[in-house]
Every structure is written in structure tokens, then in C-alpha cells.
Design a protein around this motif. Structure first.
Motif, PDB file in Angstrom:
ATOM      1  N   GLN A   1       0.855  -1.193   0.000  1.00 18.30           N
ATOM      2  CA  GLN A   1       0.000   0.000   0.000  1.00 18.30           C
ATOM      3  C   GLN A   1       0.895   1.249   0.000  1.00 18.30           C
ATOM      4  OE1 GLN A   1      -2.364  -0.670   3.583  1.00 18.30           O
ATOM      5  NE2 GLN A   1      -4.135  -1.184   2.343  1.00 18.30           N
TER       6      GLN A   1
ATOM      7  N   ARG B   1      -1.248   2.218  -3.416  1.00 19.08           N
ATOM      8  CA  ARG B   1      -0.940   2.125  -4.836  1.00 19.08           C
ATOM      9  C   ARG B   1      -1.776   3.097  -5.663  1.00 19.08           C
ATOM     10  NH1 ARG B   1       2.083  -2.315  -6.164  1.00 19.08           N
ATOM     11  NH2 ARG B   1       2.396  -3.852  -4.513  1.00 19.08           N
ATOM     12  N   TYR B   2      -1.204   3.529  -6.793  1.00 23.98           N
ATOM     13  CA  TYR B   2      -1.888   4.473  -7.680  1.00 23.98           C
ATOM     14  C   TYR B   2      -1.901   3.912  -9.099  1.00 23.98           C
ATOM     15  CZ  TYR B   2      -0.817   7.341  -3.662  1.00 23.98           C
ATOM     16  OH  TYR B   2      -0.711   7.803  -2.379  1.00 23.98           O
ATOM     17  N   ARG B   3      -3.081   3.659  -9.599  1.00 21.14           N
ATOM     18  CA  ARG B   3      -3.233   3.131 -10.963  1.00 21.14           C
ATOM     19  C   ARG B   3      -4.367   3.874 -11.674  1.00 21.14           C
ATOM     20  NH1 ARG B   3      -2.649  -3.359  -9.479  1.00 21.14           N
ATOM     21  NH2 ARG B   3      -0.463  -3.237  -8.796  1.00 21.14           N
TER      22      ARG B   3
ATOM     23  N   SER C   1       6.135   9.320  -1.595  1.00 18.35           N
ATOM     24  CA  SER C   1       6.685   7.966  -1.685  1.00 18.35           C
ATOM     25  C   SER C   1       7.234   7.483  -0.342  1.00 18.35           C
ATOM     26  CB  SER C   1       7.791   7.945  -2.739  1.00 18.35           C
ATOM     27  OG  SER C   1       8.494   6.723  -2.699  1.00 18.35           O
TER      28      SER C   1
ATOM     29  N   TYR D   1       5.640  12.956  -8.372  1.00 19.75           N
ATOM     30  CA  TYR D   1       4.267  12.570  -8.658  1.00 19.75           C
ATOM     31  C   TYR D   1       3.599  13.609  -9.545  1.00 19.75           C
ATOM     32  CZ  TYR D   1       4.330   8.991  -4.984  1.00 19.75           C
ATOM     33  OH  TYR D   1       4.603   7.889  -4.235  1.00 19.75           O
TER      34      TYR D   1
ATOM     35  N   ASP E   1      -0.244   9.921 -10.150  1.00 18.65           N
ATOM     36  CA  ASP E   1       0.540   9.050 -11.028  1.00 18.65           C
ATOM     37  C   ASP E   1       1.989   9.183 -10.598  1.00 18.65           C
ATOM     38  OD1 ASP E   1       1.419   7.393 -13.031  1.00 18.65           O
ATOM     39  OD2 ASP E   1       1.384   8.958 -14.579  1.00 18.65           O
TER      40      ASP E   1
ATOM     41  N   ASN F   1       5.239   6.865  -8.070  1.00 19.83           N
ATOM     42  CA  ASN F   1       5.647   5.685  -7.320  1.00 19.83           C
ATOM     43  C   ASN F   1       4.433   5.035  -6.676  1.00 19.83           C
ATOM     44  OD1 ASN F   1       6.781   3.856  -5.423  1.00 19.83           O
ATOM     45  ND2 ASN F   1       8.682   5.057  -5.444  1.00 19.83           N
ATOM     46  N   GLU F   2       4.247   3.746  -6.912  1.00 19.53           N
ATOM     47  CA  GLU F   2       3.023   3.082  -6.483  1.00 19.53           C
ATOM     48  C   GLU F   2       2.902   2.949  -4.968  1.00 19.53           C
ATOM     49  OE1 GLU F   2       2.084  -0.555  -8.313  1.00 19.53           O
ATOM     50  OE2 GLU F   2       1.277   0.428 -10.098  1.00 19.53           O
TER      51      GLU F   2
ATOM     52  N   ASN G   1     -10.152   4.446  -4.729  1.00 19.57           N
ATOM     53  CA  ASN G   1      -8.825   3.932  -4.409  1.00 19.57           C
ATOM     54  C   ASN G   1      -8.643   3.673  -2.918  1.00 19.57           C
ATOM     55  OD1 ASN G   1      -6.264   3.125  -5.484  1.00 19.57           O
ATOM     56  ND2 ASN G   1      -5.346   4.969  -4.599  1.00 19.57           N
TER      57      ASN G   1
END
Length: 461
Positions: free
Chosen positions: A326, A328-330, A354, A361, A413, A415-416, A445
Motif C-alpha cells: 500500500q 498504490r496508484y493506478r 513515496s 508525482y 501518477d 511511485n506506487e 482507491n
């Protein structure tokens, strides 16, 4: 905003005339001929008085209202008017009363005078955006305080960056300190929008000076400079002067020196003010020396930067964390709803970064009310790998009214894996502002009240 104070009643007969019909026809002075025993149709004195509104029946005075060429002749009843206004009482029954059948009132707009009469006769407040200032003037002139207060409330409710400068000018004229303070709050927080509005060019010189002096004006100085030139151009037209650089400087007068030109970014000065033609050659040279020379010349311009406004931050989480899977960004949306108990201006959001070292980002932030987008921006921010929050700003602060929920959203958008908030609070006290939070159906999300992204609201109050 009209208050419907009369109870709905069943018609006495199929041929009876309702008080609403009288109102509609009387607005244009197209009176109905009252039916026999019309008084019996209306059980209250309010309703019977309402029938007399703008009605020639039993009228013992007439007003010729409006400037020459735009007058309207309106009937009145001295007793009713005297009961509603101490000015009318003095006019008709005072020691210096004059027995005139017709009174000319050239300084009041006919629609505003009718709105005041409607309040006096019908106990109804019916205000419109295009006549409320004229109605306030009439209410002040004839000392009808409750109507005046309603006008001020209407103006405060409709206050925005587009009309704040004009209303500031009017509030000073009408000696309404509460409205003046509300105007300053909007102008300070949304200064660039207010300065770029069409209404800014309509203000008087005294109001222009007070805005240019304002220490807490939250705007770039180049925007202040350009706004002053726009005002000067319109003022030249008002004074029937040719649109020349010399005349623009002439109408600005000493107000020009209230613009803090030496505090501009050098690029703004070199590409803007220095090439405007408004400054003399000596002034331009001296300001360039102010930027570059160790020994700075004396300037007539104020050289100290404005303080602006200090943004406040409302942090809604009591702790933050990160996990290996956790946050995460998609392309999904993190969203939360909030409401405040006082008017504020949202300048941006504080976001987590991050949890795996420094990263950049891309953030699309958005603010909505009942599905309507009020502000959005696409920008980038750099996070250093810490659990700190990082500010992302709207282009202009967004005005937020009290006691209604707004939706704050972000699509990230980058680093996940990032930090995320925990132990979220449903209510946070931030200075004098109370902020409430609730979950948003736009959030896809995982962000909610208890945890997730958007840990901070950044605002001016």
C-alpha cells in the motif's frame, strides 16, 4: 428570496380575486377593479394592506420615481407609508410636512422603490441581484432597517471575487462595516480573480487606493500593476480623456506609487512594467538599479513586499504508515467530502509522497460541490521519501461556503507505494474553523474518513 408570509387559502368563490393576483398586476400598476366587499375576501390586515400595494384605489399621494427620461409614477397611501418609515412619517405628518399630491424622487431606481413599497405594504422581501444595491440605497434613505439588513444579507450570500470590489465600494458608501469586512476577506484570499474581474474597473478612486494599499492582498505584484492600468483605461473613458499613456498615468495620480513595483519578480518587471510606458525613464532606471546595485537608490514606490495571507492547514489523520502493498496508484481516484462552519478559501491539498525514497508525482486535484467542478489543477510535486505532506495548489483559491459538503479529489501518477493516513477524525478544529469529514462515493482507491490520501486541506480564513 421573497418570503411567502401569507397562508394559502381556498378561494371563496369562483370569481374571487386572490392577493397574489393583486401583487402580480400591481407590480405594473395595472390595478384590478376591486369586487364589491373586497375587504371581506382577506381575513388579515396584512392581506388587505397588500391589495393597496401600487394601487391607485384611495391613493392620496403619488411619487415620480427615477431620473429624467426613466421615471415611473407610483401611487401611495400616506398612513401606510408613515407606519413603515419614519422618513415618510416626517414627510407627511411632521412639523415641516408639505401637503403635496406628487413627490419627485430622481435619485431612486423605480424597481428599487417598488421593492421597498412591497415590503412596507405586504411585509414581503423580494430582492434581485440587479436591483439589490438600489434597494439598499432606498431602504437607507427612507430608514427601513429590516429591509436594509435583508439587502446586506443578500449581498453577503452572493459575494464572490467577481463582485467583491464593487460591493466594497458600495459597502463603504452605505456604512455597512460587516459587509465591508466580508468583501475584504474575499478580495484578500482571491485577489488575482478580484483584480481581473470586470467589476474592478468600476470602482471609485478612493476604493482603488484602499485596495492598492492593502498589506494582505494575496496576489503577484504584476497582476496588481496590470489591474491598475485596466482601471485607468476605463477611468479615461469615464472622464472623456483620450486613451494615452500620459492620461492613464494622470488618472492614476499618486496611486501609481502604491503599486509595489520593486517587489515584482525581475522578469515581470522587465517584460511588463518596464515596457508599459507608464513609468518615466528615470523611474525605470532606478528600479533596475534597485534590483541589481549594492547601493540602492531612493524610490517613490513602496519597496516592501506585501505580507499576503498565511495559509492554514487542516490535518485529518492522527498518524500515518506504509506497507509493502500500500498505497498504490493506478489511475484511480482518492476522494473525501468535507464541510466547514465558516466561509473559507481552499488553496490546495497536502498529499503524502513515496515511502520508497524520493519520487516525483503527477497530481490532478479537483474540488466539487454537488457534482459541479469549482476548481481543478494538474501539477507535479517532489517527495523526499519522508512521511511529510507535500502541498499541491489550485491556480486560484476556491471559495467554500459554510454548512454544505464539498468533494476533494486527487488522481496520482507516480511511485506506487506511498505513505497513507490512519486514525482519521470526523471533525477537526483548525483555528476558528471547524471542519467535518465524511466518505465520498467518488473515492475508488480506498481513501475514506479513517485512512488514505488527502491528509490536509490548505486554506485561507
Amino acid at each position: 428570496m421573497a418570503a411567502d408570509i401569507f397562508p394559502r387559502k381556498k378561494p371563496a368563490t369562483s370569481g374571487s380575486t386572490t392577493v397574489q393576483q393583486y401583487h402580480q398586476q400591481n407590480l405594473s400598476n395595472n390595478n384590478l377593479i376591486p369586487a364589491p366587499n373586497w375587504q371581506g375576501l382577506y381575513p388579515t390586515i396584512r392581506e388587505r394592506n397588500a391589495v393597496m400595494f401600487n394601487n391607485d384605489l384611495m391613493a392620496d399621494v403619488h411619487f415620480v420615481v427615477g431620473p429624467p427620461g426613466g421615471t415611473q409614477r407610483l401611487p401611495g397611501h400616506k398612513y401606510v407609508l408613515a407606519v413603515g418609515s419614519s422618513v415618510f412619517h416626517a414627510m407627511f405628518y411632521g412639523e415641516l410636512a408639505e401637503d403635496k399630491d406628487e413627490i419627485r424622487i430622481p435619485d431612486v431606481d423605480p424597481a428599487a422603490f417598488l421593492a421597498m413599497l412591497k415590503y412596507i405594504y405586504c411585509d414581503e422581501i423580494d430582492l434581485a441581484a440587479d436591483t439589490v444595491l438600489a434597494t439598499l440605497y432606498a431602504a437607507k434613505k427612507y430608514i427601513v432597517p429590516h429591509l436594509a439588513r435583508a439587502c446586506v444579507n443578500f449581498l453577503e450570500t452572493s459575494l464572490s471575487a467577481k463582485n467583491a470590489c464593487v460591493l466594497l465600494s458600495q459597502s463603504c458608501l452605505f456604512e455597512e462595516p460587516d459587509l465591508t469586512q466580508r468583501c475584504w476577506e474575499v478580495i484578500d484570499a482571491q485577489a488575482e480573480l478580484a483584480l481581473k474581474s470586470e467589476g474592478f474597473c468600476d470602482i471609485d478612486f478612493q476604493t482603488l487606493e484602499s485596495i492598492l494599499r492593502r498589506e494582505t492582498l494575496n496576489a503577484k505584484e504584476i497582476v496588481v500593476f496590470e489591474a491598475a492600468l485596466n482601471w485607468a483605461e476605463v477611468e479615461c473613458q469615464r472622464q472623456d480623456l483620450a486613451l494615452s499613456i500620459e492620461n492613464k498615468r494622470k488618472v492614476l495620480g499618486k496611486a501609481l506609487y502604491l503599486i509595489r513595483i520593486p517587489t515584482m519578480a525581475l522578469d515581470d518587471f522587465a517584460n511588463g512594467a518596464a515596457q508599459s510606458g507608464v513609468l518615466t525613464l528615470n523611474e525605470t532606471n532606478d528600479i533596475f538599479l534597485w534590483y541589481t546595485a549594492a547601493k540602492k537608490p531612493e524610490l517613490q514606490f513602496v519597496s516592501k513586499a506585501r505580507k499576503g495571507l498565511v495559509p492554514q492547514r487542516c490535518h485529518r489523520f492522527q498518524s500515518c504508515a506504509y506497507r509493502s502493498n500500500q498505497w498504490r496508484y493506478r489511475g484511480r481516484c482518492d476522494s473525501i467530502q468535507f464541510a466547514v462552519d465558516k466561509r473559507v478559501f481552499i488553496a490546495g491539498f497536502g498529499l503524502y509522497g513515496s515511502s520508497c525514497g524520493s519520487a516525483e508525482y503527477s497530481a490532478k486535484i479537483e474540488l466539487k460541490r454537488q457534482g459541479v467542478v469549482l476548481g481543478q489543477n494538474l501539477s507535479k510535486y517532489f517527495s523526499d521519501g519522508s512521511s511529510n505532506t507535500f502541498p499541491v495548489w489550485f491556480e486560484y483559491p476556491v471559495q467554500i461556503e459554510p454548512d454544505t459538503f464539498y468533494t476533494a479529489s486527487v488522481i496520482l501518477d507516480g511511485n506506487e507505494l506511498s505513505y497513507f493516513g490512519q486514525e482519521g477524525m470526523t471533525e477537526v478544529q483548525c483555528g476558528k474553523v471547524t471542519v467535518q469529514f465524511q466518505c465520498s462515493s467518488d473515492s475508488t482507491n480506498g481513501t475514506g474518513v479513517q485512512g488514505g490520501q488527502i491528509p490536509e486541506l490548505i486554506f485561507y480564513a
